[in-house]
Design a protein around this motif. Structure first.
Motif, mmCIF file in Angstrom:
data_model
loop_
_atom_site.group_PDB
_atom_site.id
_atom_site.type_symbol
_atom_site.label_atom_id
_atom_site.label_comp_id
_atom_site.label_asym_id
_atom_site.label_seq_id
_atom_site.Cartn_x
_atom_site.Cartn_y
_atom_site.Cartn_z
ATOM 1 N N VAL A 28 0.929 -1.488 -0.349
ATOM 2 C CA VAL A 28 0.097 0.417 0.007
ATOM 3 C C VAL A 28 0.426 1.117 -0.392
ATOM 4 O O VAL A 28 0.119 1.922 0.410
ATOM 5 C CB VAL A 28 -0.757 0.083 1.103
ATOM 6 N N PHE A 29 1.990 1.247 -0.658
ATOM 7 C CA PHE A 29 3.088 2.612 -0.997
ATOM 8 C C PHE A 29 1.824 3.352 -0.902
ATOM 9 O O PHE A 29 1.828 4.605 -0.453
ATOM 10 C CB PHE A 29 3.862 1.612 -1.843
ATOM 11 N N TRP A 30 1.076 3.563 -2.045
ATOM 12 C CA TRP A 30 0.421 4.368 -2.646
ATOM 13 C C TRP A 30 -0.357 5.582 -1.426
ATOM 14 O O TRP A 30 -0.930 6.816 -1.807
ATOM 15 C CB TRP A 30 -0.613 4.395 -3.578
ATOM 16 N N THR A 31 -0.122 4.630 -0.075
ATOM 17 C CA THR A 31 -1.454 5.677 0.813
ATOM 18 C C THR A 31 -0.335 6.180 1.377
ATOM 19 O O THR A 31 -0.805 6.842 2.330
ATOM 20 C CB THR A 31 -1.652 4.224 1.763
ATOM 21 N N TYR A 32 0.762 6.162 1.727
ATOM 22 C CA TYR A 32 1.578 6.577 2.108
ATOM 23 C C TYR A 32 2.526 7.718 1.196
ATOM 24 O O TYR A 32 2.469 8.173 0.927
ATOM 25 C CB TYR A 32 3.307 5.707 2.423
ATOM 26 N N ALA A 33 2.415 9.449 2.385
ATOM 27 C CA ALA A 33 3.049 10.085 2.369
ATOM 28 C C ALA A 33 4.762 9.201 2.676
ATOM 29 O O ALA A 33 4.889 8.754 3.517
ATOM 30 C CB ALA A 33 3.133 11.197 3.172
ATOM 31 N N MET A 34 5.086 10.171 1.471
ATOM 32 C CA MET A 34 6.128 9.887 1.315
ATOM 33 C C MET A 34 7.634 11.513 1.809
ATOM 34 O O MET A 34 7.273 13.097 1.343
ATOM 35 C CB MET A 34 7.136 8.911 0.636
ATOM 36 N N ALA A 49 12.964 17.451 0.980
ATOM 37 C CA ALA A 49 11.183 16.935 0.616
ATOM 38 C C ALA A 49 9.857 16.184 0.428
ATOM 39 O O ALA A 49 10.818 15.237 1.422
ATOM 40 C CB ALA A 49 11.491 17.274 -1.478
ATOM 41 N N ALA A 50 9.079 16.631 0.222
ATOM 42 C CA ALA A 50 7.909 15.553 0.709
ATOM 43 C C ALA A 50 6.447 15.292 -0.325
ATOM 44 O O ALA A 50 6.136 16.407 -1.228
ATOM 45 C CB ALA A 50 7.650 16.066 1.930
ATOM 46 N N ILE A 51 6.240 14.832 -0.355
ATOM 47 C CA ILE A 51 5.201 14.344 -1.075
ATOM 48 C C ILE A 51 4.094 13.269 -0.461
ATOM 49 O O ILE A 51 4.863 12.334 -0.071
ATOM 50 C CB ILE A 51 5.470 13.383 -2.948
ATOM 51 N N THR A 52 2.733 14.064 -0.557
ATOM 52 C CA THR A 52 1.659 13.999 0.173
ATOM 53 C C THR A 52 1.224 11.658 -1.131
ATOM 54 O O THR A 52 1.714 12.106 -1.849
ATOM 55 C CB THR A 52 0.595 14.323 0.159
ATOM 56 N N ALA A 53 0.320 11.481 -0.325
ATOM 57 C CA ALA A 53 -0.316 10.315 -1.192
ATOM 58 C C ALA A 53 -1.259 11.005 -1.909
ATOM 59 O O ALA A 53 -1.862 11.693 -1.501
ATOM 60 C CB ALA A 53 -0.992 9.585 -0.189
ATOM 61 N N GLY A 54 -2.030 10.402 -2.714
ATOM 62 C CA GLY A 54 -3.087 11.341 -3.485
ATOM 63 C C GLY A 54 -3.030 11.612 -4.785
ATOM 64 O O GLY A 54 -1.929 11.364 -5.642
#
Length: 121
Positions: A28-34, A49-54
């Motif tokens: 469920v990588f796609w649900t995590y902010a990274m 840097a950061a990137i949200t899910a969705g």
């Protein structure tokens, strides 16, 4: 538990480009902010840097805006950091991080081991 493995770091010269990758062991990588953090010798760890899910909204530290780009490939469970026009002050240990909160701008639930980027002048 999510395991994060970074790769791509090496010794480069000022002005060079480099891309870091981080692969996550979760379905469920796609649900995590990274995000990417870094820590230089004698300094505190800082968010790069950061990137949200969705919607994949991105945020950057002022020091890297216009030079670095964070992105993710959810099909490959992989996070990237494209670093351009590298400077000696970018030298640090770079960490990949994942956060259960999909909108987190300072991801920090899970951490990778870190990968060393060294920029020579």
């Amino acid at each position: 538990q999510v395991q994060l493995v970074e790769s791509g770091a090496k010794l480069v010269q000022a002005g060079d480009s480099l891309r870091l990758s981080c692969t996550a062991s979760t379905a469920v990588f796609w649900t995590y902010a990274m995000g990417w953090w870094r820590q230089a010798p004698g300094k505190e760890r800082e968010i790069v840097a950061a990137i949200t899910a969705g919607i994949e909204s991105t945020t950057y530290a002022e020091s890297v805006k216009g030079r670095f780009a964070i992105s993710r490939d959810n099909a490959k469970n992989t996070l990237y950091l494209q670093m351009n026009n590298l400077k000696p002050e970018d030298t640090a240990l770079y960490y990949c991080a994942a956060d259960r909160h999909p909108g987190a701008t300072f991801p920090g639930t899970y951490w990778g081991q870190g990968t060393q980027v060294t920029v020579s002048s």
